[in-house]
Design an enzyme around this catalytic site. Structure first.
Site, mmCIF file in Angstrom:
data_model
loop_
_atom_site.group_PDB
_atom_site.id
_atom_site.type_symbol
_atom_site.label_atom_id
_atom_site.label_comp_id
_atom_site.label_asym_id
_atom_site.label_seq_id
_atom_site.Cartn_x
_atom_site.Cartn_y
_atom_site.Cartn_z
ATOM 1 C CG PHE A 22 -0.616 -0.539 2.691
ATOM 2 C CD1 PHE A 22 0.518 0.304 3.329
ATOM 3 C CD2 PHE A 22 -0.687 -1.863 2.823
ATOM 4 C CE1 PHE A 22 0.594 0.468 4.356
ATOM 5 C CE2 PHE A 22 -0.332 -1.914 4.124
ATOM 6 C CZ PHE A 22 0.735 -1.147 4.408
ATOM 7 C CB CYS B 237 -1.113 1.685 -4.422
ATOM 8 S SG CYS B 237 -1.132 1.948 -2.962
ATOM 9 C CG HIS B 238 -3.507 5.184 0.528
ATOM 10 N ND1 HIS B 238 -2.856 5.971 1.694
ATOM 11 C CD2 HIS B 238 -4.348 5.873 0.215
ATOM 12 C CE1 HIS B 238 -4.038 6.619 2.380
ATOM 13 N NE2 HIS B 238 -5.257 6.376 1.572
ATOM 14 C CG PHE B 239 -1.472 9.601 -0.562
ATOM 15 C CD1 PHE B 239 -2.922 9.581 -1.469
ATOM 16 C CD2 PHE B 239 -1.768 9.551 0.728
ATOM 17 C CE1 PHE B 239 -4.336 9.095 -0.874
ATOM 18 C CE2 PHE B 239 -3.059 9.736 1.452
ATOM 19 C CZ PHE B 239 -4.411 9.596 0.373
ATOM 20 C CB VAL C 208 -0.362 7.744 4.332
ATOM 21 C CG1 VAL C 208 -1.170 7.176 5.991
ATOM 22 C CG2 VAL C 208 0.816 8.666 4.590
#
EC number: 4.2.1.59
Length: 172
Positions: A67, A70-72, A77
């Protein structure tokens, strides 16, 4: 009285996600990457804030967790919803550990507060669920309060996490 296991390794959790822990047509933890813990360090049905049981699990944070890419972009985060999902996963696990049949489904949460974040430089996430109510009749459901800690600091709290277990045909 049969002594139940009070902690579970990563391999145990993978057995659960593969349906090998509780048997066919019963709850299973999600498989990686949606499995949001590396181990359950403690589970019982007598302690906790409400005296109805407690479950504690941990996730080791590694900068290459899926994650963070892609976040962010440029501001990695862990999504807060993944921490919330981990708490639901644990409430469902508790119900199965108590010997209840059925497939687990999150049913809701009363209140969620985010006061911090999990970033790639963090080391360890700890999830703590204090069970408030366990219903083991025709309806099988647990309600608990949870918190997510990172490196010793509480960063999310959730009140009234609700998870139910359902037999085939009961789920709409």
């Amino acid at each position: 009285m049969t002594e139940r296991q009070s902690s579970f390794s990563y391999n145990d959790l993978i057995d659960s996600s593969n349906g090998k822990m509780w048997g066919p047509d019963n709850a299973q933890l999600p498989a990686p990457p949606m499995l949001m813990m590396d181990r359950i360090t403690h589970i019982d049905d007598e302690t906790g804030e409400h005296g109805k049981g407690q479950i504690v699990a941990e996730l080791d944070i590694k900068p290459d967790l899926w994650f963070f890419d892609c976040h962010f972009k440029g501001d990695p985060v862990m999504p807060g919803c993944l921490g919330l999902d981990a708490m639901w996963q644990l409430v469902g696990f508790f119900l199965c550990w108590k010997g209840n049949p059925g497939k687990g489904r999150a049913l809701g949460v009363g209140e969620v507060k985010f006061t911090g974040q999990i970033t790639p430089d963090c080391k360890k996430v700890r999830y703590v669920i204090d069970l408030k109510r366990v219903i083991q009749r025709r309806l099988i459901m647990a309600i608990g309060d949870g918190r997510v800690e990172v490196d010793g600091k509480t960063i999310y709290t959730a009140k009234d996490l609700r998870v139910g277990l359902f037999k085939p045909g009961e789920m709409a």
